[in-house]
Design a protein around this motif. Structure first.
Motif, PDB file in Angstrom:
ATOM      1  N   THR A 131      65.178  -2.632 -15.225  1.00 52.45           N
ATOM      2  CA  THR A 131      65.723  -3.603 -16.186  1.00 52.45           C
ATOM      3  C   THR A 131      65.406  -3.214 -17.630  1.00 52.45           C
ATOM      4  O   THR A 131      66.179  -3.533 -18.533  1.00 52.45           O
ATOM      5  CB  THR A 131      65.196  -5.024 -15.887  1.00 52.45           C
ATOM      6  OG1 THR A 131      63.760  -4.993 -15.834  1.00 52.45           O
ATOM      7  CG2 THR A 131      65.755  -5.553 -14.580  1.00 52.45           C
ATOM      8  N   GLY A 176      71.623   0.149 -21.480  1.00 52.01           N
ATOM      9  CA  GLY A 176      72.772  -0.352 -20.735  1.00 52.01           C
ATOM     10  C   GLY A 176      72.801   0.345 -19.384  1.00 52.01           C
ATOM     11  O   GLY A 176      71.810   0.942 -18.961  1.00 52.01           O
ATOM     12  N   GLY A 177      73.921   0.304 -18.734  1.00 49.85           N
ATOM     13  CA  GLY A 177      74.065   0.908 -17.416  1.00 49.85           C
ATOM     14  C   GLY A 177      74.234   2.414 -17.462  1.00 49.85           C
ATOM     15  O   GLY A 177      74.117   3.054 -18.517  1.00 49.85           O
ATOM     16  N   ARG A 178      74.517   2.961 -16.313  1.00 48.13           N
ATOM     17  CA  ARG A 178      74.668   4.414 -16.156  1.00 48.13           C
ATOM     18  C   ARG A 178      75.752   4.979 -17.086  1.00 48.13           C
ATOM     19  O   ARG A 178      75.555   6.019 -17.704  1.00 48.13           O
ATOM     20  CB  ARG A 178      74.983   4.712 -14.695  1.00 48.13           C
ATOM     21  CG  ARG A 178      75.071   6.172 -14.352  1.00 48.13           C
ATOM     22  CD  ARG A 178      75.415   6.322 -12.856  1.00 48.13           C
ATOM     23  NE  ARG A 178      75.641   7.679 -12.481  1.00 48.13           N
ATOM     24  CZ  ARG A 178      74.767   8.427 -11.806  1.00 48.13           C
ATOM     25  NH1 ARG A 178      73.620   7.913 -11.426  1.00 48.13           N
ATOM     26  NH2 ARG A 178      75.061   9.666 -11.497  1.00 48.13           N
ATOM     27  N   TYR A 191      68.148  -0.894 -18.701  1.00 47.24           N
ATOM     28  CA  TYR A 191      69.364  -1.656 -18.989  1.00 47.24           C
ATOM     29  C   TYR A 191      69.234  -2.401 -20.313  1.00 47.24           C
ATOM     30  O   TYR A 191      70.207  -2.516 -21.058  1.00 47.24           O
ATOM     31  CB  TYR A 191      69.684  -2.619 -17.851  1.00 47.24           C
ATOM     32  CG  TYR A 191      70.241  -1.925 -16.632  1.00 47.24           C
ATOM     33  CD1 TYR A 191      71.556  -1.506 -16.605  1.00 47.24           C
ATOM     34  CD2 TYR A 191      69.438  -1.651 -15.533  1.00 47.24           C
ATOM     35  CE1 TYR A 191      72.078  -0.843 -15.502  1.00 47.24           C
ATOM     36  CE2 TYR A 191      69.940  -1.003 -14.421  1.00 47.24           C
ATOM     37  CZ  TYR A 191      71.267  -0.593 -14.422  1.00 47.24           C
ATOM     38  OH  TYR A 191      71.784   0.067 -13.332  1.00 47.24           O
ATOM     39  N   MET A 214      69.168   5.750 -11.747  1.00 47.78           N
ATOM     40  CA  MET A 214      68.490   4.890 -12.711  1.00 47.78           C
ATOM     41  C   MET A 214      67.085   4.555 -12.201  1.00 47.78           C
ATOM     42  O   MET A 214      66.144   4.494 -12.983  1.00 47.78           O
ATOM     43  CB  MET A 214      69.299   3.616 -12.960  1.00 47.78           C
ATOM     44  CG  MET A 214      70.668   3.875 -13.585  1.00 47.78           C
ATOM     45  SD  MET A 214      70.589   4.577 -15.232  1.00 47.78           S
ATOM     46  CE  MET A 214      70.578   3.081 -16.208  1.00 47.78           C
TER      47      MET A 214
END
Length: 129
Positions: free
Chosen positions: A43, A50-52, A46, A31
């Motif tokens: 950020t 969102g996340g990975r 994200y 990321m």
């Protein structure tokens, strides 16, 4: 924002992530590296994606959509089926790292469903049951 700066949204992030994964492989993906590539803070990724896991799910969703949109050119069922097979092969070679992500996430059946549906429709139209 400077005139050269590109607005960051989910599509920009997904395009960059796909490019990184296709060029460097899934193992090298991070990321932080993605954020550096597009010139934003992690950020921001994200916030938009969102996340990975969410990022990978979105990439697989895009690959499923690409599979659903594969063209079937030809004037006979055989030609259309052959075109579909060639187009699918080209896409999967070009997106092999994304295919690996789909497989890792147990999404392979979902990935191939659009092509199977097109094939079934073409066979039905040709009278094969």
């Amino acid at each position: 924002m400077s005139p050269k700066a590109k607005a960051i949204d989910a599509e920009v992030i997904l395009d960059a992530a796909a490019g990184l994964i296709e060029s460097d492989g899934v193992e090298a993906f991070s990321m932080r590296g993605l954020a550096e590539r597009i010139g934003v803070a992690v950020t921001s990724i994200y916030w938009h994606i969102g996340g990975r896991d969410a990022l990978f799910d979105s990439l697989v969703d895009r690959l499923v959509a690409e599979m659903a949109g594969l063209p079937m050119e030809g004037d006979t069922p055989v030609n259309r089926i052959a075109a579909l097979a060639r187009n699918q092969r080209r896409l999967l070679i070009r997106r092999q790292h994304l295919l690996a992500i789909a497989h890792e996430r147990d999404r392979t059946p979902t990935l191939f469903l659009p092509v199977q549906q097109k094939l079934a429709a073409e066979l039905a139209e040709a009278g094969v049951t």
